[in-house]
Design an enzyme around this catalytic site. Structure first.
Site, PDB file in Angstrom:
ATOM      1  N   ASN A   1       0.955  -1.170   0.131  1.00 36.21           N
ATOM      2  CA  ASN A   1      -0.106  -0.090   0.088  1.00 36.21           C
ATOM      3  C   ASN A   1       0.861   1.103   0.647  1.00 36.21           C
ATOM      4  O   ASN A   1       1.642   1.770   0.526  1.00 36.21           O
ATOM      5  CB  ASN A   1      -1.201  -0.045   1.176  1.00 36.21           C
ATOM      6  CG  ASN A   1      -1.805   1.056   0.706  1.00 36.21           C
ATOM      7  OD1 ASN A   1      -1.646   1.659   0.480  1.00 36.21           O
ATOM      8  ND2 ASN A   1      -2.934   0.768   1.952  1.00 36.21           N
TER       9      ASN A   1
ATOM     10  N   ARG B   1      -2.397  -1.880  -3.344  1.00 36.54           N
ATOM     11  CA  ARG B   1      -3.648  -0.651  -3.456  1.00 36.54           C
ATOM     12  C   ARG B   1      -3.654   0.514  -4.558  1.00 36.54           C
ATOM     13  O   ARG B   1      -1.861   0.631  -4.887  1.00 36.54           O
ATOM     14  CB  ARG B   1      -3.053   0.257  -2.652  1.00 36.54           C
ATOM     15  CG  ARG B   1      -4.485   1.393  -2.103  1.00 36.54           C
ATOM     16  CD  ARG B   1      -4.181   2.449  -0.673  1.00 36.54           C
ATOM     17  NE  ARG B   1      -5.228   3.771  -1.107  1.00 36.54           N
ATOM     18  CZ  ARG B   1      -4.587   5.191  -0.435  1.00 36.54           C
ATOM     19  NH1 ARG B   1      -3.456   5.104  -0.079  1.00 36.54           N
ATOM     20  NH2 ARG B   1      -4.695   5.527  -1.071  1.00 36.54           N
TER      21      ARG B   1
ATOM     22  N   HIS C   1     -10.136   6.948  -1.672  1.00 34.86           N
ATOM     23  CA  HIS C   1      -9.824   6.438  -0.315  1.00 34.86           C
ATOM     24  C   HIS C   1     -11.534   6.151  -0.513  1.00 34.86           C
ATOM     25  O   HIS C   1     -11.792   5.393   1.337  1.00 34.86           O
ATOM     26  CB  HIS C   1     -10.901   7.585   0.806  1.00 34.86           C
ATOM     27  CG  HIS C   1      -9.666   8.678   0.879  1.00 34.86           C
ATOM     28  ND1 HIS C   1      -9.755  10.014   1.049  1.00 34.86           N
ATOM     29  CD2 HIS C   1      -7.881   9.131   1.301  1.00 34.86           C
ATOM     30  CE1 HIS C   1      -8.828  10.536   1.423  1.00 34.86           C
ATOM     31  NE2 HIS C   1      -7.837   9.849   1.317  1.00 34.86           N
TER      32      HIS C   1
ATOM     33  N   ARG D   1      -3.215  19.855  -0.626  1.00 36.82           N
ATOM     34  CA  ARG D   1      -3.788  20.540  -1.477  1.00 36.82           C
ATOM     35  C   ARG D   1      -5.426  21.285  -1.425  1.00 36.82           C
ATOM     36  O   ARG D   1      -5.790  21.460  -0.235  1.00 36.82           O
ATOM     37  CB  ARG D   1      -4.462  19.299  -1.885  1.00 36.82           C
ATOM     38  CG  ARG D   1      -3.423  17.329  -2.038  1.00 36.82           C
ATOM     39  CD  ARG D   1      -4.596  16.758  -2.647  1.00 36.82           C
ATOM     40  NE  ARG D   1      -4.269  15.688  -1.823  1.00 36.82           N
ATOM     41  CZ  ARG D   1      -3.510  14.669  -1.651  1.00 36.82           C
ATOM     42  NH1 ARG D   1      -5.072  14.229  -1.471  1.00 36.82           N
ATOM     43  NH2 ARG D   1      -3.258  13.237  -1.268  1.00 36.82           N
TER      44      ARG D   1
ATOM     45  N   GLU E   1      -7.606  -1.213   5.748  1.00 39.54           N
ATOM     46  CA  GLU E   1      -7.403  -1.108   4.233  1.00 39.54           C
ATOM     47  C   GLU E   1      -6.794  -2.337   3.940  1.00 39.54           C
ATOM     48  O   GLU E   1      -7.475  -3.108   2.690  1.00 39.54           O
ATOM     49  CB  GLU E   1      -6.950  -0.001   4.163  1.00 39.54           C
ATOM     50  CG  GLU E   1      -7.439   1.724   4.368  1.00 39.54           C
ATOM     51  CD  GLU E   1      -7.222   2.682   3.979  1.00 39.54           C
ATOM     52  OE1 GLU E   1      -5.446   2.798   4.100  1.00 39.54           O
ATOM     53  OE2 GLU E   1      -7.231   3.666   2.792  1.00 39.54           O
TER      54      GLU E   1
END
Ligand code: AMP
Length: 398
Positions: free
Chosen positions: A10, A91, A179, A235, A384
């Site tokens: 990941n 991922r 996500h 961001r 995850e």
């Protein structure tokens, strides 16, 4: 199915996390986990924890490149100290317009994912690098791509369509959402009692929020790229498109080459804005809290803007869902920043959201709503890696 060691890779923008699980029928047993963090710095961290969570390795390393970082992991995986994987799950942040399903990784699939790297410029380059290296490292072992965009495939066209001409839509410009693996993991943890009307706020260095009906994504804040939606660590989140045009014209005065100007704009939008840009101090919430305590007005404004944006988004999603049963906070800030949760929810009483200050005074999994709150408010850390393992097992059995 007999028991199967599944390796999970990941990668984030400056880290590679890895873990392995023994997967058998319904059971999943973690074998180890680790990470290389701080790629591009001289003070990178390389750590591994065993199945019981004890640190087996904890080093500070010079990590000038992702190649150096991945070699540390590759050497460890080939050391004989850990079981060889029977399958590997990666991922993959963005599958673009054509790759909608989680699937077996082939060299052609990696090329295709790479062709959409402009959509996730902080994540896809390192992600495809690791996919190619893993194919070389474990020849003959199946590798699977598990997409962050997969969870959002159910959003209706009214949310996914951008208000731009068809010719741009045909080039793949739409709301993809990110996500997704984290959101899937929250749904998994709520099962079998997934509320009908659910909002999940994934607040980490990258932040997004989703409206979910009966376990399926109805809307999500990130659109074409992870720079959209909520203000994140570095961001912008959503801003007036006129600002981008204004900035591009200014940049073009010194960078007349269009691609150079676009790269400079991208750096501002995805690496220098957000909490960092507003505070002028840091993209990291812990640093901002320290700065606020020292009276730093820029840090206070950045965090206020973060909270304000999220509260507005929650309001619009309540309208979209036609009410709300549960609000879940997840991600590094969602799980740990007690003040952010309190501040975000403080003005949402009219929506039935009432946080109990004592219950909220926790880090990690908890129900934090007051007894008389019509909406249940919870904190749930994402899982995850388990979602990636589950997809790998499902795809292997096909
Ligand atoms: P993530 O991207 O999910 O790892 O989250 C990273 C963000 O979580 C950073 O802004 C961190 O400052 C923030 N974070 C982690 N731990 C804490 C904490 N104890 N208090 C406040 N923010 C935290």
């Amino acid at each position: 199915m007999s028991s199967l060691p599944v390796l999970v890779l990941n990668s984030g923008s400056s880290s590679i996390k890895f873990s392995a699980y023994e997967a058998a029928n319904g059971s999943r047993k973690k074998l180890f986990e680790g990470a290389v963090d701080g790629i591009g710095t001289e003070n990178g961290k390389f750590w591994i924890k065993d199945a019981d969570g004890n640190k087996k390795l904890d080093q500070t390393r010079d990590l000038p490149s992702r190649a150096v970082a991945f070699k540390l992991i590759a050497d460890e995986l080939h050391s004989g100290d850990v079981p060889a994987p029977a399958a590997i799950g990666h991922r993959a942040v963005c599958g673009g317009p054509t790759i909608k399903e989680n699937q077996l990784i082939t060299p052609a699939l990696i090329d295709e994912i790479e062709s959409y790297q402009a959509l996730a410029p902080l994540h896809t380059p390192i992600g495809v690098y690791i996919m190619r290296e893993a194919l070389k490292l474990f020849p003959g072992i199946p590798n699977f791509a598990v997409l962050d965009t997969y969870f959002h495939r159910t959003i209706p066209e009214v949310a996914s369509r951008m208000p731009i001409p068809d010719e741009w839509v045909a080039m793949g410009v739409r709301r993809y959402g990110y996500h997704g693996i984290s959101y899937e993991s929250i749904i998994m943890q709520l099962e079998p009692n997934v509320p009908e009307k659910l909002i999940v706020a994934h607040l980490g260095n990258g932040a997004s929020i989703s409206a979910i009906r009966n376990g399926q994504c109805l809307d999500t804040s990130m659109a074409l790229t992870p720079s959209s939606g909520i203000i994140s660590g570095t961001r912008t989140g959503d801003i007036d498109p006129g600002i981008l045009i204004f900035m591009l014209k200014k940049i073009a005065e010194t960078k007349p080459n269009a691609l150079d100007a676009a790269d400079a704009l991208e750096t501002i939008v995805s690496k220098k804005s957000g909490l960092l840009g507003v505070s002028g101090t840091s993209n990291d919430m812990r640093d901002l809290r320290t700065a606020i305590n020292a009276g730093n007005a820029g840090a206070r404004l950045a965090v206020d803007k973060f909270n304000w944006t999220i509260a507005r988004w929650i309001g619009s999603y309540v309208a979209e869902l036609g009410g709300l049963d549960m609000l879940v906070f997840t991600g590094g800030i969602g799980e740990n920043d007690i003040d952010a949760r309190a501040e975000i929810c403080s003005g949402l009483g009219a929506l039935g959201i009432k946080v109990d200050a004592k219950r909220n005074n926790v880090r990690g999994e908890a129900t934090i709503s007051a007894d008389d709150s019509p909406v249940t408010v919870r904190v749930i850390p994402p899982a995850e890696d388990l979602i990636i393992v589950n997809h790998v097992v499902r795809l292997l059995s096909k």
